[in-house]
Design an enzyme around this catalytic site. Structure first.
Site, short mmCIF file in Angstrom:
data_model
loop_
_atom_site.label_atom_id
_atom_site.label_comp_id
_atom_site.label_asym_id
_atom_site.label_seq_id
_atom_site.Cartn_x
_atom_site.Cartn_y
_atom_site.Cartn_z
N GLY A 59 4.68 -0.31 10.21
CA GLY A 59 5.68 0.75 8.87
C GLY A 59 5.05 1.52 7.76
O GLY A 59 3.85 1.10 7.84
N GLN B 86 3.08 4.98 -0.10
CA GLN B 86 1.95 4.51 0.27
C GLN B 86 0.88 5.86 0.88
O GLN B 86 -0.15 6.04 1.62
CB GLN B 86 2.12 3.42 1.63
CG GLN B 86 2.20 2.16 1.18
CD GLN B 86 2.69 1.70 2.75
OE1 GLN B 86 3.67 1.74 3.46
NE2 GLN B 86 1.55 1.06 2.90
N CYS C 235 0.11 -5.30 5.13
CA CYS C 235 0.32 -4.19 4.16
C CYS C 235 -0.97 -3.44 4.40
O CYS C 235 -1.83 -3.57 4.23
CB CYS C 235 0.72 -4.60 2.90
SG CYS C 235 1.13 -2.87 2.26
N LEU C 236 -0.05 -2.34 4.48
CA LEU C 236 -2.04 -1.32 5.59
C LEU C 236 -2.31 -0.70 3.60
O LEU C 236 -3.32 -0.35 3.74
CB LEU C 236 -1.27 -0.01 5.82
CG LEU C 236 -1.01 -0.23 7.36
CD1 LEU C 236 -0.20 0.69 7.77
CD2 LEU C 236 -1.63 -0.84 8.31
N HIS D 84 10.44 -5.24 3.11
CA HIS D 84 9.17 -4.36 3.05
C HIS D 84 9.42 -3.48 2.63
O HIS D 84 8.09 -2.27 1.74
CB HIS D 84 8.03 -5.37 4.55
CG HIS D 84 6.75 -4.52 3.89
ND1 HIS D 84 5.62 -5.38 3.54
CD2 HIS D 84 6.47 -3.11 3.55
CE1 HIS D 84 4.61 -5.16 3.31
NE2 HIS D 84 4.91 -3.62 2.83
N GLU D 85 9.26 -2.33 3.61
CA GLU D 85 9.82 -1.10 3.68
C GLU D 85 10.54 0.20 2.11
O GLU D 85 10.17 0.40 1.29
CB GLU D 85 9.59 -0.11 4.56
CG GLU D 85 8.28 -0.41 5.76
CD GLU D 85 7.03 -0.35 4.87
OE1 GLU D 85 6.80 0.33 4.36
OE2 GLU D 85 6.47 -1.10 6.14
N HIS E 43 9.14 -1.24 -0.90
CA HIS E 43 8.00 0.00 -1.02
C HIS E 43 7.74 1.56 -2.05
O HIS E 43 8.00 2.15 -3.34
CB HIS E 43 7.11 0.42 0.39
CG HIS E 43 5.98 0.23 0.24
ND1 HIS E 43 4.73 -0.39 -0.77
CD2 HIS E 43 5.65 -0.55 1.57
CE1 HIS E 43 3.59 -0.90 0.18
NE2 HIS E 43 4.22 -1.68 1.48
ZN ZN Z 1 3.57 -2.14 2.61
#
Ligand code: ZN
Length: 165
Positions: free
Chosen positions: A46, A51, A89-90, A131-132, A135
């Site tokens: 995701g 991000q 998380c990226l 999670h997204e 963000h």
């Molecule tokens: Zn993330």
């Protein structure tokens, strides 16, 4: 295919609230495609627009590698049950922490054609949606984790399991 630079924890843009998408444009469609390219390239499941430095309410998710979802202006309208497990998380590479999330969510959003859709997710998909969507509010999973972040440990000769979001 175009990759965008992933923003890392400590970058102010990850802490800002994103704006609603009012209309789809070529520019935004390109952003969505680039977000998928960037997510797949980084082995994530995701990715949210902030991000990659764009403060728009857009999320891409693909938890099984074959079911891509675009969520424009997503709103979680139902939550049910709970699951507790590792999350990554990226924007915080190489780290994980235990986070408790609903086990099932229902999310209303628009797709890339700006049509209203409802996405129902269980397990990892529910976790990814939560999670997204966080963000988009400037919330990182480390804010809601039940323990400090720890380093990812992959067994040798393995590519690891799970994914980063
Ligand atoms: Zn993330």
């Amino acid at each position: 295919m175009a990759l965008r630079q992933i923003r890392y924890d400590g970058d102010d843009i990850l802490r800002k609230k994103c704006k609603e998408v009012k209309e789809m444009s070529e520019r935004t469609l390109t952003l969505i495609q680039d977000m998928f390219d960037t997510m797949y390239d980084a082995d994530g499941v995701g990715l949210a627009a902030p991000q990659v430095g764009v403060l728009k309410r857009i999320v891409v998710i693909d938890v099984d590698g074959e079911t891509p979802y675009v969520l424009v202006n997503p709103v979680i309208v139902e939550k049910e049950g709970q699951q507790t497990g590792d999350e990554g998380c990226l924007s915080l590479p190489g780290k994980v922490a235990v986070v408790t999330r609903p086990n099932r969510v229902v999310c209303k959003c628009l797709n890339a054609d700006m049509e209203e859709v409802t996405i129902e997710g269980e397990g990892l998909l529910a976790r990814a949606i939560c999670h997204e969507v966080d963000h988009l509010e400037g919330i990182l999973y480390k804010d809601v984790a039940s323990e400090p972040l720890r380093d990812v440990e992959y067994p040798e000769d393995s590519e690891g399991e799970g994914g980063s979001r």
